[in-house]
Design an enzyme around this catalytic site. Structure first.
Site, PDB file in Angstrom:
ATOM      1  N   GLU A 118     -14.054  53.039  13.554  1.00 16.25           N
ATOM      2  CA  GLU A 118     -14.540  53.205  12.199  1.00 16.25           C
ATOM      3  C   GLU A 118     -13.715  54.191  11.385  1.00 16.25           C
ATOM      4  O   GLU A 118     -14.262  55.070  10.733  1.00 16.25           O
ATOM      5  CB  GLU A 118     -16.019  53.617  12.216  1.00 16.25           C
TER       6      GLU A 118
ATOM      7  N   LYS B  42     -17.696  39.926  12.748  1.00 18.36           N
ATOM      8  CA  LYS B  42     -17.813  41.325  13.158  1.00 18.36           C
ATOM      9  C   LYS B  42     -16.745  41.680  14.182  1.00 18.36           C
ATOM     10  O   LYS B  42     -16.149  42.768  14.122  1.00 18.36           O
ATOM     11  CB  LYS B  42     -19.201  41.615  13.725  1.00 18.36           C
TER      12      LYS B  42
END
Lengths: 366, 366
Positions: free
Chosen positions: B234, B224
């Protein structure tokens, strides 16, 4: 039209200042990312200017959220109206929020933009003089908490700020004065030349002379932009922008938000800062006279509310954000045009200055 | 103890993973800025571990806020309890918040830290497997809105994440499985080698074998952290972390938050993603069998709730944050260990896969 560029790396943005800008699609459209736009305004400004703004957005899919007007509504419940509107209109991460209003609308719309889906774009269209010279520059957004002003928020920069001085025509005179408090602040804290210009031109500003307004707004934005660029997240020099604000917040908190306008409280706060600076031997008596004269010509209060007590001031100031680890910090004046942060003001000096101001003070409802 | 460094420039931070870490003051104290600390926990975790954490903080001035437990409370009213606690204890900008709890506590404490006085420090102490491998890494914070999950929040990084696997001993088995859904996700989306390790070791993880847990948590955090470092906000590759989540959010929204655990919904969502990938000809039937087998061994659902309709899925997915300008985006599998973002899934393929899953599905209360 004048342009001030706020230099913050990949968060840089332009401030456009001029007359008639609300009707210029070419200023808005380049800063809008998709077909989704949401105008956030309030019940006072919306009816006056919302349709003019909507026309400039051409065929964008425009959600609109109208908030109740006033600092008393700068809270979670009102903020949530923006989220409700965005979600009901199914706006996604590429939406652009446009804040059409004063500082309260700008602060709430900015915080909503910072928080909606963890961050979307927004444009500021400040409609008060105060928000044009202050709250639309610098990225401070947020809401109040019953225990303190602006306690919840984010540092979040807009894509652009569009300042149309025509919108000031419908503003009450008292709000013009409140805005001038922040204009005067830039002179006092770091721009002695601008301070002298203000002493010569303050009546033109009170009378909304367009050229004087554009100059004063530009110079204010430049001063603030320079400080914010040097210290985006308020670790150092940005604290100077709080000149008058520690005292001012105490006044606003004690009287309840909205009884004095923010700029009025800051006006009285700057006077207190000048008087405390004189007490410490930094300002001469004639300097204090100059500050008082300028504030008076701007039709601002020059003393604390006479209903307040010294202890009330002290109580409110100790929860102010300007407190570091329990020590009271003040922004004071080494000279006119040169502010400094001071950590070691003596309590008795502070009490003396507060008491003198209160004794000469104004009724609570300015 | 293992350390994973999350590389985000001046927002970089370490993740410590091991046994007994809650009782190690040396892990906490270097990340605390002043004497003010506020532990934010919930009514389930607090009574179990709060005093142990408090002992590690030595003589720090510790405010404590205990939130009601559960996703149903991930809202403005609960968030405000944190602000109330901070303001009542007069915490200033130098305070440090410590999130002691699962993903809900971490998300809310993180958003409170992002927003309190426009940003203060915080440390994550995740107490569920799900939050240890997922929500404590990456800086996503926020709360739910009645019209959508995680719709209000901030990207905000902690100073440190301290993962003590001993805390998993008191976690219900169902929550361990829910955490394993996210662990499996990292294998599926980009780490085929880890996926094979998981197929061999999944029973050890279900049984809370310490060495297996530390390895799986470290590898999950590394995966991650790598993705987050490449795409903090994002815009691109981070979307891959949503494998299984578009379907999963639709399930959670339809059933009401908390009926299925988030990890359970993601488990079913990953199964749907695998089946849709097979439908598109990317995965072989045997690949789908491997995914199903691994999820089953992790005691996770492998089908959509049988009470749901295809139309309900479609309705919920169209307001999901993963929607770009009205087009449905899915994270699907080109191969096991290789996820891709797909914009052009045919509606009939999607409907077919959803209907098949629903027809084989589980009762709503998993």
């Amino acid at each position: 039209m004048q342009i001030v560029q706020v230099d913050l790396g990949d968060r840089s943005y332009p401030i456009y200042i001029g007359s008639g800008l609300l009707a210029e699609p070419s200023l808005f459209l380049p800063h809008i990312k998709s077909d989704q736009v949401c105008i956030v305004t309030n019940s006072t400004v919306g009816p006056l200017y919302q349709s003019r703004l909507q026309s400039s957005l051409k065929d964008k899919q425009g959600a609109q959220v109208q908030l109740p007007d006033g600092e008393a509504h700068k809270n979670f419940a009102t903020l949530n109206l923006i989220f409700d509107g965005l979600l009901q209109a199914r706006h996604n991460r590429n939406t652009t929020l446009i804040a059409l209003g004063g500082g309260v609308v700008g602060d709430m719309c900015g915080f909503a933009a910072a928080s909606y889906q963890r961050g979307v774009n927004f444009i500021q269209v400040p409609t008060t003089l105060l928000s044009q010279v202050d709250s639309s520059v610098g990225g401070k957004t947020g809401i109040n908490h019953p225990l303190g002003k602006n306690m919840i928020g984010a540092f979040y920069q807009p894509q652009a700020v569009i300042i149309d001085i025509d919108l000031l025509a419908t503003l009450p005179a008292r709000e013009i004065s409140a805005g001038l408090a922040e204009v005067i602040k830039y002179g006092l804290l770091g721009d002695a030349e601008f301070l002298r210009w203000l002493e010569l031109n303050i009546e033109r500003l009170v009378a909304l002379d367009p050229d004087a307004l554009i100059y004063a707004i530009r110079r204010s934005c430049e001063n603030k932009a320079k400080i914010v660029a040097a210290d985006e997240r308020e670790g150092g020099v940005r604290a100077l922008l709080n000149l008058g604000h520690t005292f001012g917040h105490a006044i606003e908190t004690q009287l309840g938000y909205g009884n004095w306008l923010h700029g009025e409280a800051v006006g009285a706060g700057m006077m207190l800062a000048a008087e405390l600076s004189e007490k410490l031997g930094w300002l001469a008596a004639k300097d204090v006279v100059r500050v008082r004269g300028l504030l008076e010509k701007a039709q601002l209060p020059i003393a604390a509310p006479k209903s307040m007590t010294v202890d009330q001031f002290l109580a409110h100031m100790s929860v102010d954000k300007k407190v570091m680890d329990g020590r009271l910090r003040f922004v004071l004046l080494k000279a006119l045009g040169e502010a400094v942060v001071v950590n070691d003001v003596g309590l008795s000096d502070l009490q003396h200055v507060l008491q003198a101001s209160i004794s000469s003070g104004l009724a609570d409802t300015h």
